[in-house]
Write a protein that holds these residues in place. Structure first.
Motif, PDB file in Angstrom:
ATOM      1  N   ALA A  87      -8.158   8.652  -8.322  1.00 31.34           N
ATOM      2  CA  ALA A  87      -7.194   8.442  -7.240  1.00 31.34           C
ATOM      3  C   ALA A  87      -7.588   9.216  -5.995  1.00 31.34           C
ATOM      4  O   ALA A  87      -7.472   8.716  -4.868  1.00 31.34           O
ATOM      5  CB  ALA A  87      -5.794   8.865  -7.703  1.00 31.34           C
ATOM      6  N   MET A 138       4.572   4.680  -0.781  1.00 30.46           N
ATOM      7  CA  MET A 138       3.704   3.566  -1.143  1.00 30.46           C
ATOM      8  C   MET A 138       3.822   2.413  -0.150  1.00 30.46           C
ATOM      9  O   MET A 138       2.862   1.676   0.079  1.00 30.46           O
ATOM     10  CB  MET A 138       4.045   3.084  -2.551  1.00 30.46           C
ATOM     11  N   PRO A 140       5.346  -0.675  -0.114  1.00 30.09           N
ATOM     12  CA  PRO A 140       4.814  -1.886  -0.757  1.00 30.09           C
ATOM     13  C   PRO A 140       4.682  -3.092   0.161  1.00 30.09           C
ATOM     14  O   PRO A 140       3.858  -3.971  -0.091  1.00 30.09           O
ATOM     15  CB  PRO A 140       5.835  -2.154  -1.879  1.00 30.09           C
ATOM     16  N   PRO A 146      -3.937  -0.052  -2.332  1.00 34.30           N
ATOM     17  CA  PRO A 146      -3.221  -0.188  -3.611  1.00 34.30           C
ATOM     18  C   PRO A 146      -3.924   0.492  -4.777  1.00 34.30           C
ATOM     19  O   PRO A 146      -3.265   0.986  -5.685  1.00 34.30           O
ATOM     20  CB  PRO A 146      -3.167  -1.706  -3.806  1.00 34.30           C
ATOM     21  N   LEU A 147      -5.263   0.532  -4.766  1.00 37.03           N
ATOM     22  CA  LEU A 147      -5.992   1.115  -5.897  1.00 37.03           C
ATOM     23  C   LEU A 147      -5.733   2.609  -6.006  1.00 37.03           C
ATOM     24  O   LEU A 147      -5.364   3.107  -7.077  1.00 37.03           O
ATOM     25  CB  LEU A 147      -7.491   0.847  -5.749  1.00 37.03           C
ATOM     26  N   THR A 150      -2.075   3.296  -6.970  1.00 37.24           N
ATOM     27  CA  THR A 150      -1.784   2.930  -8.361  1.00 37.24           C
ATOM     28  C   THR A 150      -2.361   3.958  -9.329  1.00 37.24           C
ATOM     29  O   THR A 150      -1.708   4.348 -10.303  1.00 37.24           O
ATOM     30  CB  THR A 150      -2.362   1.541  -8.672  1.00 37.24           C
ATOM     31  N   LEU A 153      -0.244   7.086  -9.260  1.00 33.35           N
ATOM     32  CA  LEU A 153       1.027   6.883  -9.947  1.00 33.35           C
ATOM     33  C   LEU A 153       0.837   6.882 -11.460  1.00 33.35           C
ATOM     34  O   LEU A 153       1.617   7.496 -12.197  1.00 33.35           O
ATOM     35  CB  LEU A 153       1.651   5.559  -9.489  1.00 33.35           C
ATOM     36  N   LEU A 154      -0.210   6.202 -11.940  1.00 32.24           N
ATOM     37  CA  LEU A 154      -0.502   6.194 -13.382  1.00 32.24           C
ATOM     38  C   LEU A 154      -0.835   7.601 -13.877  1.00 32.24           C
ATOM     39  O   LEU A 154      -0.458   7.977 -14.991  1.00 32.24           O
ATOM     40  CB  LEU A 154      -1.658   5.242 -13.678  1.00 32.24           C
TER      41      LEU A 154
END
Length: 365
Positions: A87, A138, A140, A146-147, A150, A153-154
């Motif tokens: 990230a 974010m 949206p 986005p990568l 994401t 967040l993961l």
């Protein structure tokens, strides 16, 4: 208390500099290799403290403990921190820092789902507010990266899950935070080393090299790139950020409580972006500032709720001790009265016996 807050401040500074140092080191090292090196060094650095704690508590590293450390190492190092490293690489260090700091929110949810702990009203409000802050950051409707977002967040979600599993291991195996962290880092680094070994297989290396995103998983080096110009950076990440950072965090937790030590993750969303702005010159968008403010509000709500619960539990515990002490004093007083009554009755009986014996002696004479 002063020493505790100094520990928290040191831990906060080290954690807040983590993303910046990872971003800087990313130009010299493979991201997976960097993850392997810093957790191996951090785990070994904490090992003497862990071994001393084990000896002091007369614990043993049995088969069950090995399984537990293998699981926590998998969740923390291999999954969560690898996602976090990627990230930082594919996104902004400031955004990764803010999103990752929301991991206590996900830990609350997992504690409710896995440990069946009660989700208090302040904690529930904190979860809702923090999620709202993440959505604002974010953005949206205008998601530019986005990568990276994401992956961050993961990483936060899986680290929250690791935190709960680690707490469960602590409850069942009776290891303290520093011990669990040390062996988690070491086992996780060894598991990551095995994964790095697979990347050297020709078939896997060729497959990974076919995609720009997965090429970092091909032919991952172990110690390449370590030289006089990079050794200081590696040692700072391994000993400073990973070793001392986590050690001071857990020592502060043991000196105070979880709520107080969690101040680290409440200050970091503000400090890390500012440091990234100064050192990396990463621009902070207005929606990011708004999201940071919302997350800080949510964190403060959680902190206040946890502190209130801690105070209430302490007061209830003190009331319980006072009640036990009062009941014990009453019982002692009643026992003393009963003993005194028995002694008086014995004295009276002895007096009667002595009186009868004297009368009998006079009659006989």
């Amino acid at each position: 208390m002063r020493k505790t807050f100094l520990l928290i401040l040191l831990s906060t500074f080290l954690f807040s500099s983590m993303e910046i140092m990872l971003k800087l080191a990313g130009s010299d090292f493979n991201p997976i290799q960097l993850n392997f090196l810093r957790f191996l060094i951090g785990g070994i650095f904490l090992l003497p403290l862990a071994l001393r704690s084990i000896a002091k508590k007369h614990l043993k590293i049995n088969r069950q403990a090995v399984k537990s450390f293998a699981l926590t190492g998998l969740l923390c190092v291999l999954v969560s921190m690898t996602l976090f490293q990627l990230a930082v690489m594919y996104g902004k260090a400031s955004i990764a820092a803010v999103v990752f700091s929301s991991n206590p929110v996900f830990a609350l949810l997992f504690s409710y789902l896995i440990l069946h702990e009660t989700l208090s009203r302040p904690n529930l409000i904190s979860v809702i507010v923090s999620v709202l802050g993440l959505i604002v950051i974010m953005n949206p409707l205008h998601l530019s990266n986005p990568l990276g977002m994401t992956l961050a967040l993961l990483s936060a979600i899986t680290f929250g899950f690791y935190s709960i599993i680690s707490r469960k291991v602590s409850q069942t195996e009776h290891f303290d935070g520093v011990t669990i962290t040390s062996f988690t880092f070491i086992f996780g680094a060894l598991e990551l080393a095995a994964l790095m070994g697979l990347s050297h297989l020709p078939a896997i290396a060729n497959l990974m090299n076919q995609n720009a995103i997965t090429k970092n998983f091909a032919m991952i080096p172990y110690f390449a790139g370590i030289n006089m110009s990079t050794i200081a950076m590696i040692l700072y990440l391994g000993i400073g950020v990973t070793g001392i950072g986590f050690a001071t965090y857990f020592i502060a937790m043991e000196r105070s409580d979880v709520a107080t030590a969690s101040l680290v993750f409440f200050i970091k969303p503000v400090l890390a972006p500012i440091m990234a702005l100064i050192i990396l010159h990463e621009a902070i968008l207005p929606n990011t500032w708004v999201g940071i403010a919302i997350i800080v509000v949510g964190s403060v709500i959680s902190f206040v709720g946890q502190r209130a619960a801690t105070v209430e539990n302490t007061m209830n515990h003190d009331d319980f001790l006072d009640t036990v002490a009062a009941e014990g004093a009453d019982a002692d007083a009643k026992l003393a009265a009963e003993v005194a009554d028995v002694k008086n009755e014995l004295h009276q009986q002895e007096a009667k016996v002595a009186s009868k014996t004297g009368v009998h002696a006079k009659t006989t004479n």
